[in-house]
Design an enzyme around this catalytic site. Structure first.
Site, PDB file in Angstrom:
ATOM      1  N   ARG A  22       0.821  -1.219   0.000  1.00 51.16           N
ATOM      2  CA  ARG A  22       0.000   0.000   0.000  1.00 51.16           C
ATOM      3  C   ARG A  22       0.852   1.264   0.000  1.00 51.16           C
ATOM      4  O   ARG A  22       0.363   2.343  -0.337  1.00 51.16           O
ATOM      5  CB  ARG A  22      -0.943   0.002   1.198  1.00 51.16           C
ATOM      6  CG  ARG A  22      -2.069  -1.034   1.086  1.00 51.16           C
ATOM      7  CD  ARG A  22      -2.842  -1.146   2.385  1.00 51.16           C
ATOM      8  NE  ARG A  22      -3.411   0.127   2.798  1.00 51.16           N
ATOM      9  CZ  ARG A  22      -3.922   0.346   4.014  1.00 51.16           C
ATOM     10  NH1 ARG A  22      -3.914  -0.637   4.920  1.00 51.16           N
ATOM     11  NH2 ARG A  22      -4.426   1.519   4.329  1.00 51.16           N
ATOM     12  N   LYS A 341      26.810  27.047   4.501  1.00 50.40           N
ATOM     13  CA  LYS A 341      27.083  25.610   4.432  1.00 50.40           C
ATOM     14  C   LYS A 341      28.523  25.344   4.861  1.00 50.40           C
ATOM     15  O   LYS A 341      29.452  25.953   4.348  1.00 50.40           O
ATOM     16  CB  LYS A 341      26.861  25.113   2.998  1.00 50.40           C
ATOM     17  CG  LYS A 341      26.921  23.596   2.817  1.00 50.40           C
ATOM     18  CD  LYS A 341      28.319  23.030   2.569  1.00 50.40           C
ATOM     19  CE  LYS A 341      28.943  23.554   1.314  1.00 50.40           C
ATOM     20  NZ  LYS A 341      30.272  22.878   1.062  1.00 50.40           N
ATOM     21  N   TYR A 356      25.961  33.826  -0.086  1.00 47.02           N
ATOM     22  CA  TYR A 356      26.273  32.406   0.087  1.00 47.02           C
ATOM     23  C   TYR A 356      27.629  32.298   0.761  1.00 47.02           C
ATOM     24  O   TYR A 356      28.645  32.783   0.226  1.00 47.02           O
ATOM     25  CB  TYR A 356      26.303  31.669  -1.257  1.00 47.02           C
ATOM     26  CG  TYR A 356      26.856  30.267  -1.117  1.00 47.02           C
ATOM     27  CD1 TYR A 356      26.124  29.290  -0.445  1.00 47.02           C
ATOM     28  CD2 TYR A 356      28.117  29.939  -1.608  1.00 47.02           C
ATOM     29  CE1 TYR A 356      26.627  28.016  -0.275  1.00 47.02           C
ATOM     30  CE2 TYR A 356      28.633  28.662  -1.445  1.00 47.02           C
ATOM     31  CZ  TYR A 356      27.888  27.709  -0.776  1.00 47.02           C
ATOM     32  OH  TYR A 356      28.400  26.444  -0.603  1.00 47.02           O
TER      33      TYR A 356
END
Length: 458
Positions: A22, A341, A356
């Site tokens: 399912r 990051k 960034y």
């Protein structure tokens, strides 16, 4: 994570042999995540609080996936073909052949059973009447297709699957969760006597209760007050419902622990999110795995954090993204449309707009101007940018790594920096400005004339 002591050795058998059709997925059902963590890992984390000596996961299809996920933490037993829950538990017999202790039987797609409930089952197994089997029961609002637990007091007189139950038995509201606690010395002997004379032609685990009763032994039920604790997950819809239940509880916990959520229903946590006190979380904030937030932090709207560490007094967002390895030290600030990051922003450092910052170290008090990027990737390797304390990086600058900007240095707006900048130095890297006096006025006059002539010809 704390552990709970108990007198006898414990083994955990987790049934995960269902095909999960399912779910309509190539990923094994029990590896689908809730709050960023596979559902079976939620269950194993609760079981780990009881410090089991053995863990056995019974699998059918998707064996390779579960073996990779479990590693050395659990023995994998294979049920192929699948002939019911009793047959599934029998597959753990070889792994527990020399084990003398208690066995908890759990289900990989029933991930939220608490350690307290598991311990209650074990404790009941060692009650004065020494039941052969302890069953975990619950009373849902809708009994649906659940098997029934017929009791006198807390003694189980009969277990019956819904399809085999009489109308009177179906009127009973106490349902079988499927979870059991049994002594290893009893379990496999009882299982060997289970037959498949039922409407499904399967070997039902619940029949060990009826066999023990026929032997003159007693069996007992422990009833959980929280039906959500034993809710199974068989479809994408049920997975989403489980996620929402988990998130709702986590939001309540966060606020009880001293965080303020402006719009709780819009905040999404990961299983390991850690928030300090007096943290303010605005609307539509998402915490991925690995986020730790200290006291007095403000996380503004529409921010996404993953694998990040935030010290006291930090401000993030709105519309900020912190990726794995982002470390913001005390009172650092990351503003709107800034991505960080694998970079550390030192105490009081700021990147307020449209930047960034990747693979970088930003010193205390440094200011990163709008539109600044650290150019960390050359197409093959990542390189590091180091920005010194109190350095000022002008807007729309590109810092081409590997590069080092010294303390108190200034990089002029619009610069592309490819070589190190010394401490206290001003670096401006721009093309020469060309000035033509009156050129713009002459251009506008000529274009207006052309436009007027064109209209006259229409």
């Amino acid at each position: 994570m704390s552990t709970v002591s108990h007198a006898r050795p414990l083994a955990v058998v987790i049934l995960a042999a269902g095909k999960g059709t399912r779910m309509k997925s190539d990923l094994h059902k029990v590896l689908h995540p809730i709050a960023g963590r596979p559902m079976i890992e939620h269950l194993m984390a609760s079981a780990a609080e009881l410090a089991p000596q053995r863990q056995v996961v019974v699998v059918g299809s998707g064996r390779d996936q579960l073996e990779a996920a479990m590693g050395s933490r659990a023995t994998i037993a294979v049920q192929e073909p699948q002939h019911g829950t009793g047959h599934a538990v029998q597959q753990a017999e070889a792994a527990l052949a020399d084990f003398d202790g208690d066995v908890l039987i759990l289900y990989g797609d029933v991930p939220f059973v608490s350690a307290g409930t598991m311990l209650a089952m074990i404790n009941r197994l060692h009650g004065e009447d020494a039941p052969a089997v302890v069953v975990l029961g619950f009373e849902p609002e809708q009994t649906l297709q659940y098997g029934r637990v017929i009791v006198e007091g807390d003694r189980v007189t009969k277990m019956v699957e819904h399809k085999d139950a009489s109308d009177a038995e179906r009127a009973c509201r106490l349902c079988n969760s499927g979870l059991m606690a049994v002594r290893a010395a009893d379990l496999f002997g009882l299982l060997s006597r289970v037959d498949n004379a039922n409407s499904q032609g399967e070997y039902y685990l619940v029949d060990i209760v009826n066999i023990a009763n026929a032997d003159g032994r007693s069996c007992a039920v422990v009833i959980t007050a929280d039906s959500d604790e034993v809710a199974g997950i068989n479809s994408r819809g049920e997975l989403a419902e489980a996620e929402e239940r988990w998130q709702k509880r986590r939001r309540v916990q966060a606020m009880a622990d001293g965080a303020s959520l402006i719009a709780p229903d819009t905040v999404w946590f990961s299983w390991d999110t850690a928030l300090g006190r007096d943290v303010l979380v605005e609307q539509n904030v998402v915490f991925g795995p690995g986020v730790s937030v200290a006291d007095n932090v403000r996380i503004r709207a529409f921010s996404h954090l993953e694998g990040a560490t935030l010290a006291s007094g930090v401000e993030v967002g709105p519309y900020a993204r912190l990726r794995p390895g982002a470390v913001l030290e005390e009172k650092a600030k990351v503003g709107n449309f800034v991505e960080v990051k694998k970079a550390t922003l030192g105490k009081g450092a700021k990147a307020n707009h449209l930047s960034y910052i990747g693979d970088a170290e930003v010193g205390a008090g440094a200011n990163i101007g709008a539109g600044t990027i650290t150019c960390n990737y050359d197409g093959y390797f990542k390189h590091k940018t180091i920005i010194g304390e109190r350095a000022f990086i002008g807007s729309n600058s590109a810092l081409v790594a590997p590069v080092k900007i010294g303390a108190d240095a200034i990089v002029g707006a619009g610069s592309t920096v490819t070589r190190d900048v010394s401490e206290g130095e001003l670096r401006i890297v721009r093309g020469e400005q060309l000035v033509k006096h009156g050129w713009a006025d002459r251009f506008h006059d000529a274009m207006k004339k052309k436009k007027s002539e064109a209209k006259a010809k229409e």
